[in-house]
Structure formats: C-alpha cells, structure tokens
Design a protein around this motif. Structure first.
Motif, PDB file in Angstrom:
ATOM      1  N   LEU A  67       1.318  -1.119   0.057  1.00 42.69           N
ATOM      2  CA  LEU A  67      -0.190  -0.223   0.627  1.00 42.69           C
ATOM      3  C   LEU A  67       0.835   1.572  -0.395  1.00 42.69           C
ATOM      4  CD1 LEU A  67      -3.110  -0.998   2.780  1.00 42.69           C
ATOM      5  CD2 LEU A  67      -3.201  -0.119   0.223  1.00 42.69           C
ATOM      6  N   ILE A  68       2.066   1.110   0.929  1.00 43.33           N
ATOM      7  CA  ILE A  68       2.657   2.264   0.685  1.00 43.33           C
ATOM      8  C   ILE A  68       3.754   2.725  -0.045  1.00 43.33           C
ATOM      9  CG2 ILE A  68       4.791   3.113   1.776  1.00 43.33           C
ATOM     10  CD1 ILE A  68       4.159   1.666   4.774  1.00 43.33           C
ATOM     11  N   GLU A  69       3.693   1.144  -1.221  1.00 37.00           N
ATOM     12  CA  GLU A  69       4.663   1.748  -2.123  1.00 37.00           C
ATOM     13  C   GLU A  69       3.623   2.947  -3.336  1.00 37.00           C
ATOM     14  OE1 GLU A  69       6.069  -2.411  -2.903  1.00 37.00           O
ATOM     15  OE2 GLU A  69       7.714  -2.060  -1.506  1.00 37.00           O
ATOM     16  N   LYS A  70       2.021   1.956  -3.579  1.00 37.46           N
ATOM     17  CA  LYS A  70       0.935   1.664  -4.299  1.00 37.46           C
ATOM     18  C   LYS A  70       0.512   3.712  -3.749  1.00 37.46           C
ATOM     19  CE  LYS A  70      -1.740   0.951  -7.649  1.00 37.46           C
ATOM     20  NZ  LYS A  70      -1.755   0.537  -8.909  1.00 37.46           N
ATOM     21  N   LEU A  71      -0.005   3.185  -3.132  1.00 34.23           N
ATOM     22  CA  LEU A  71      -0.346   4.853  -2.577  1.00 34.23           C
ATOM     23  C   LEU A  71       0.555   6.344  -1.945  1.00 34.23           C
ATOM     24  CD1 LEU A  71      -2.890   3.368  -0.279  1.00 34.23           C
ATOM     25  CD2 LEU A  71      -3.062   4.221  -3.404  1.00 34.23           C
ATOM     26  N   GLY A  72       2.134   5.758  -1.525  1.00 32.28           N
ATOM     27  CA  GLY A  72       2.703   6.904  -0.692  1.00 32.28           C
ATOM     28  C   GLY A  72       2.017   6.531   0.533  1.00 32.28           C
ATOM     29  N   GLN A  73       3.533   7.285   0.788  1.00 34.72           N
ATOM     30  CA  GLN A  73       2.878   7.673   2.795  1.00 34.72           C
ATOM     31  C   GLN A  73       2.486   8.362   3.431  1.00 34.72           C
ATOM     32  OE1 GLN A  73       4.955   5.837   5.148  1.00 34.72           O
ATOM     33  NE2 GLN A  73       7.163   4.960   3.141  1.00 34.72           N
ATOM     34  N   LYS A  74       1.698   9.779   2.822  1.00 32.09           N
ATOM     35  CA  LYS A  74       0.738  10.155   3.017  1.00 32.09           C
ATOM     36  C   LYS A  74      -0.407   9.844   2.620  1.00 32.09           C
ATOM     37  CE  LYS A  74      -0.959  14.903   2.590  1.00 32.09           C
ATOM     38  NZ  LYS A  74      -0.242  16.347   2.196  1.00 32.09           N
ATOM     39  N   LYS A  75      -0.889   9.372   1.593  1.00 33.48           N
ATOM     40  CA  LYS A  75      -2.560   8.575   1.668  1.00 33.48           C
ATOM     41  C   LYS A  75      -2.494   7.808   2.628  1.00 33.48           C
ATOM     42  CE  LYS A  75      -2.617  10.605  -3.526  1.00 33.48           C
ATOM     43  NZ  LYS A  75      -2.980  10.215  -4.672  1.00 33.48           N
ATOM     44  N   THR A  76      -2.122   6.687   2.540  1.00 31.42           N
ATOM     45  CA  THR A  76      -1.612   5.837   4.111  1.00 31.42           C
ATOM     46  C   THR A  76      -2.059   6.138   4.443  1.00 31.42           C
ATOM     47  OG1 THR A  76      -0.171   3.778   2.066  1.00 31.42           O
ATOM     48  CG2 THR A  76      -1.007   3.915   3.937  1.00 31.42           C
ATOM     49  N   VAL A  77      -0.817   6.975   5.334  1.00 32.83           N
ATOM     50  CA  VAL A  77      -1.630   7.291   6.811  1.00 32.83           C
ATOM     51  C   VAL A  77      -3.055   7.926   7.179  1.00 32.83           C
ATOM     52  CG1 VAL A  77      -1.401   9.076   8.469  1.00 32.83           C
ATOM     53  CG2 VAL A  77       0.078   8.113   7.253  1.00 32.83           C
ATOM     54  N   LEU A  78      -3.577   8.831   5.870  1.00 33.10           N
ATOM     55  CA  LEU A  78      -5.224   9.195   5.175  1.00 33.10           C
ATOM     56  C   LEU A  78      -6.031   7.893   5.026  1.00 33.10           C
ATOM     57  CD1 LEU A  78      -4.320  12.378   3.089  1.00 33.10           C
ATOM     58  CD2 LEU A  78      -4.844  12.442   5.263  1.00 33.10           C
ATOM     59  N   LEU A  79      -5.906   6.874   4.821  1.00 34.32           N
ATOM     60  CA  LEU A  79      -6.347   6.210   4.390  1.00 34.32           C
ATOM     61  C   LEU A  79      -6.758   5.497   5.865  1.00 34.32           C
ATOM     62  CD1 LEU A  79      -8.179   4.138   3.214  1.00 34.32           C
ATOM     63  CD2 LEU A  79      -6.682   2.610   2.768  1.00 34.32           C
ATOM     64  N   GLY A  80      -6.181   5.458   6.771  1.00 33.52           N
ATOM     65  CA  GLY A  80      -5.917   4.426   8.517  1.00 33.52           C
ATOM     66  C   GLY A  80      -6.592   5.284   9.000  1.00 33.52           C
ATOM     67  N   ILE A  81      -6.859   6.375   8.940  1.00 30.30           N
ATOM     68  CA  ILE A  81      -7.452   7.783   9.437  1.00 30.30           C
ATOM     69  C   ILE A  81      -9.062   7.034   9.290  1.00 30.30           C
ATOM     70  CG2 ILE A  81      -7.841  10.195  10.171  1.00 30.30           C
ATOM     71  CD1 ILE A  81      -4.666  10.675   9.724  1.00 30.30           C
ATOM     72  N   LEU A  82      -9.441   7.515   7.562  1.00 26.69           N
ATOM     73  CA  LEU A  82     -10.658   7.301   7.882  1.00 26.69           C
ATOM     74  C   LEU A  82     -11.190   5.988   8.341  1.00 26.69           C
ATOM     75  CD1 LEU A  82     -10.682   8.877   4.218  1.00 26.69           C
ATOM     76  CD2 LEU A  82     -11.963   9.407   6.090  1.00 26.69           C
ATOM     77  N   CYS A  83     -10.579   5.248   8.307  1.00 23.88           N
ATOM     78  CA  CYS A  83     -11.110   3.812   8.828  1.00 23.88           C
ATOM     79  C   CYS A  83     -11.129   3.681   9.861  1.00 23.88           C
ATOM     80  CB  CYS A  83      -9.855   2.873   8.532  1.00 23.88           C
ATOM     81  SG  CYS A  83      -9.777   2.260   6.905  1.00 23.88           S
ATOM     82  N   LEU A  84     -10.555   4.816  11.065  1.00 24.68           N
ATOM     83  CA  LEU A  84     -10.820   4.424  12.420  1.00 24.68           C
ATOM     84  C   LEU A  84     -11.972   5.108  12.589  1.00 24.68           C
ATOM     85  CD1 LEU A  84      -7.006   5.810  13.024  1.00 24.68           C
ATOM     86  CD2 LEU A  84      -8.262   3.701  14.052  1.00 24.68           C
ATOM     87  N   ILE A  85     -11.997   6.783  11.635  1.00 21.38           N
ATOM     88  CA  ILE A  85     -13.426   7.291  12.335  1.00 21.38           C
ATOM     89  C   ILE A  85     -14.130   6.181  11.748  1.00 21.38           C
ATOM     90  CG2 ILE A  85     -14.201   9.330  11.524  1.00 21.38           C
ATOM     91  CD1 ILE A  85     -11.305  10.342  10.614  1.00 21.38           C
ATOM     92  N   LEU A  86     -14.433   6.401  10.812  1.00 23.93           N
ATOM     93  CA  LEU A  86     -15.846   5.497  10.045  1.00 23.93           C
ATOM     94  C   LEU A  86     -16.546   4.030  11.240  1.00 23.93           C
ATOM     95  CD1 LEU A  86     -17.885   4.302   8.446  1.00 23.93           C
ATOM     96  CD2 LEU A  86     -15.889   2.652   7.414  1.00 23.93           C
ATOM     97  N   GLY A  87     -14.981   3.049  11.689  1.00 25.54           N
ATOM     98  CA  GLY A  87     -15.283   2.457  13.110  1.00 25.54           C
ATOM     99  C   GLY A  87     -15.773   3.145  14.116  1.00 25.54           C
ATOM    100  N   MET A  88     -15.165   3.937  14.089  1.00 20.90           N
ATOM    101  CA  MET A  88     -15.719   4.773  16.033  1.00 20.90           C
ATOM    102  C   MET A  88     -17.377   5.454  15.849  1.00 20.90           C
ATOM    103  SD  MET A  88     -12.238   6.438  17.514  1.00 20.90           S
ATOM    104  CE  MET A  88     -11.797   7.266  16.083  1.00 20.90           C
ATOM    105  N   VAL A  89     -17.442   5.466  15.028  1.00 24.75           N
ATOM    106  CA  VAL A  89     -19.158   5.934  14.689  1.00 24.75           C
ATOM    107  C   VAL A  89     -19.851   5.150  14.605  1.00 24.75           C
ATOM    108  CG1 VAL A  89     -20.270   7.215  12.778  1.00 24.75           C
ATOM    109  CG2 VAL A  89     -18.406   8.343  13.630  1.00 24.75           C
TER     110      VAL A  89
END
Length: 388
Positions: A67-89
């Motif tokens: 994922l890091i190689e495909k999306l890059g560091q920043k987009k990978t972190v953003l994807l992780g944050i979005l997943c966390l927000i969705l799950g907590m809600v």
C-alpha cells in the motif's frame, strides 16, 4: 535528528496520531466489563470478536508495505485515519452486538495501516538516528496511554458513557485529518527485485522477529486489555481503580520511552532489550503471583516494557535492507496473528479456569519473547552496526 522532505506540521501530526492511538486501542480493557453488560456477552464472546475482526486487520497489515509503495506515505496514513473515524462512529451508534462487531473491523484496519506506515516513515524522516527517533515516537504512545487511561477512568466516574467518549475521539481524528492537507512527507520509492535475489520471506530471522515481537506485544497490550477485567473479577475492584493501575503503568511506560532511546544508543539495541525484558518479566510475575498487595509492582514493570518494541523495530530497516517495507508489513502481520490468537486463548482461560490463573499467560508470553530475543542476539552478534 535530520529531517528529510517533511515540514514541522507533518512531524507534529505524525506524533499526534501516535498519541491518539491508545485512546481507542488501549482503553478497550476498561470498557470490556461495560461492553459485556451492555450487550449481555461473555469473556469468550468479547475475545472471539477481537480475534475475528483482527483477521481482516492482519490482511491489511500484510499488504501494508505494498500500500505504501502504491499510494505513498501520506495517502496511506489518510486511509488509516478514515477507517478509524468510520469504525468509531459505527460502534458509538450501534444498537446491537452485531453492529458493534462490524464497527470494530475498520478500527482494527485503520490502526494496522497506520502502524505499518508510521514504523517505516520515522527512519525516512530522521536519518542516522532511527533508534532514538523510534523511542521518542513511541513515547507518544505511552503518553497517550497514560492520559487516556486516567481521563477515561475519571469520565466513567462522572457518568460519561463509552459512546460519548468514542464520538469525541472520532472528532479529534477528524481535526487531524483536515490538518493533513497542509503536510509534506517523504515517500519511499519502490525497490525493484533483482533477478536471482533471495526473497526477504526466505530469511528465517524475519519469522523470529515476528514471533518475538508478537509474544511481547501480547504481554504489553494484555495489560490494558485484560488487567482491569482481572482486577474486577479477582479482587472486586471498580473499573476506575483498574484504570488508575494502568495509568501508573503507562506513566512509567512513557518515561521509559522518553529516556530509553538515549540509553539504547549508548548500550546497544539487543543488549538493552534483553535486560529490560528480564526486568519486566520478573516484576510482572511477582505482581500476579502475590496478588492484591503487590499489584503496584505490575505498574512499575511499565518502565521496562517501554523500550522493547520501538528499539527492536528500529533494527528492521538495518537487517532487512532490501525490502524494509515488506519486512515491516510481514512482521506486523505476525505480531497481529500471535496477539489475536493469545487474546482468544486468554478469553477462554478467563472463563474456564478463572482470572487468577489465566493472568499468568502474560508473563508466560513475555518469557517466550525473551527467549526469542536471545536467539536474535546470538544470530546477529556479528552485525554490530545493526545492533547499535
């Protein structure tokens, strides 16, 4: 520490995310008795949920390097944050155990995505002092654990529900997500595999690293996940009291992370890791063996738990130079597999033999990790550069 293609806001937010991670990951233990009451489920049902949804998270961790190689560091972190927000809600709004279960999936996925990305980003940002940087970076996790354990214990005493707490944490992640628009991070370029090159997956040390960290992480995270439940069922202590014991543990844990990097740089990585695991194992065993009057000793062990994970992870990019991202992803997958398996076993043992005996699974796991660390030390003793 030298910065590489990253602004100060980026470093601040990366460390902030590490501070926020234990607010959701290391507070589940406090909430387990409440979850059991709200949804009328057993210890085995809770541990089965944790194990089941974590299997999906393991798959995400395994492909984290790709994922890091495909999306890059920043987009990978953003994807992780979005997943966390969705799950907590989803969990905060759930009205059934099934929906609560479903909400746990993106939470685990988000935590695992961020874990792989962050543990490969720090060596890129801080060139030449990765061990010190990793310990300071993971210090934020210890600091977040200390704050979260104590704050949530106080909030529960004031009658604030776990649902309200989860929504507030999700709001904090939304703020961080919006701020990421203004950050810059280095992107690790994909390393082409040379013809005839031995795959990193054929290196036996990769599996020993994964197992050593897996059993260690279960002992560490088992403190936050199972200790409050153990204290309540074995000694009748309230969740808020359990939170205070954990708060003391993670306060010393944070101090160890803050100072540990400086110590490791002078004494060597594996030498320090082995010494601190021995100390943590002895204190943990004394605490659970002697029980009520010696529970404070368990909190003291946090000082020695702190150094093991970041220091060991700092070696990955040195020992597996060809594919550090893939090695990190695989090691974290092994960690997740062992952690989930041991959590399932712990839940079953809690129900079958009782918490007073089941809790000994934590020092046993730490002992296994220690033996594997000694093995790594023996196999890499000729590689002094990597061990420093």
């Amino acid at each position: 520490m030298k910065e590489t293609k990253v602004n100060k806001l980026g470093v601040f937010l990366l460390f902030t995310l590490m501070f926020l991670a234990p607010f959701i990951e290391n507070t589940r233990g406090i909430f387990i008795p409440i979850f059991k009451e709200d949804f009328s489920v057993s210890n085995t049902a809770i541990s089965s949920m944790i194990t089941g949804v974590s299997l999906a998270g393991m798959a995400v961790t395994f492909i984290g390097g790709a994922l890091i190689e495909k999306l890059g560091q920043k987009k990978t972190v953003l994807l992780g944050i979005l997943c966390l927000i969705l799950g907590m809600v989803l969990q905060a709004l759930s009205n059934s155990y099934f929906m609560f279960f479903v909400g746990f999936i993106p939470i685990i996925a988000g935590l695992n995505i961020y874990s792989v990305a962050s543990n490969t980003m720090v060596p890129l940002i801080f060139v030449g002092s990765s061990t010190l940087a990793m310990n300071l970076f993971h210090f934020m996790y210890g600091a977040g654990s200390t704050v979260s354990q104590n704050a949530i214990g106080v909030l529960l005493d004031y009658g604030i529900t776990w649902r309200s707490i989860y929504l507030f944490i999700a709001a904090l992640y939304v703020i961080v997500l919006l701020a990421f628009k203004f950050t810059r991070f280095p992107d690790k370029q994909r390393v082409p595999v040379k013809e005839g090159e031995v795959s990193v997956f054929k290196n036996p040390k990769l599996y020993v690293f994964g197992a050593a960290l897996g059993f260690y992480v279960f002992a560490e995270q088992g403190m936050s996940l199972w200790l409050p439940n153990y204290l309540k069922e074995a000694f009748g202590l309230r969740e808020s009291i359990g939170a205070r014991y954990l708060g003391a543990f993670f306060l010393l844990f944070a101090v160890g992370r803050l100072l540990g990097g400086f110590i490791v740089q002078k004494t060597g990585v594996m030498r320090t890791v082995i010494f601190t695991e021995i100390a943590a194992l002895l204190l943990l065993f004394i605490g659970v063996f002697f029980g009520n009057s010696y529970l404070f000793v368990i909190s003291i062990s946090g000082l020695f738990f702190s150094i093991v994970f970041p220091s060991t992870m700092s070696l990955v990019s040195k020992i597996f130079k060809e594919r550090p991202g893939m090695a990190t992803g695989f090691i974290m997958t092994m960690v997740a597999f062992i952690l989930n398996s041991m959590n399932l076993l712990m839940g079953i043992l809690m129900d079958e033999i009782g918490p007073r005996l089941a809790i000994f699974l934590l020092p046993l796991s730490m002992g296994i990790s220690l033996c594997l660390m000694v093995f790594i030390r023996i196999k890499t003793k000729n590689n002094e550069t990597a061990l420093q």
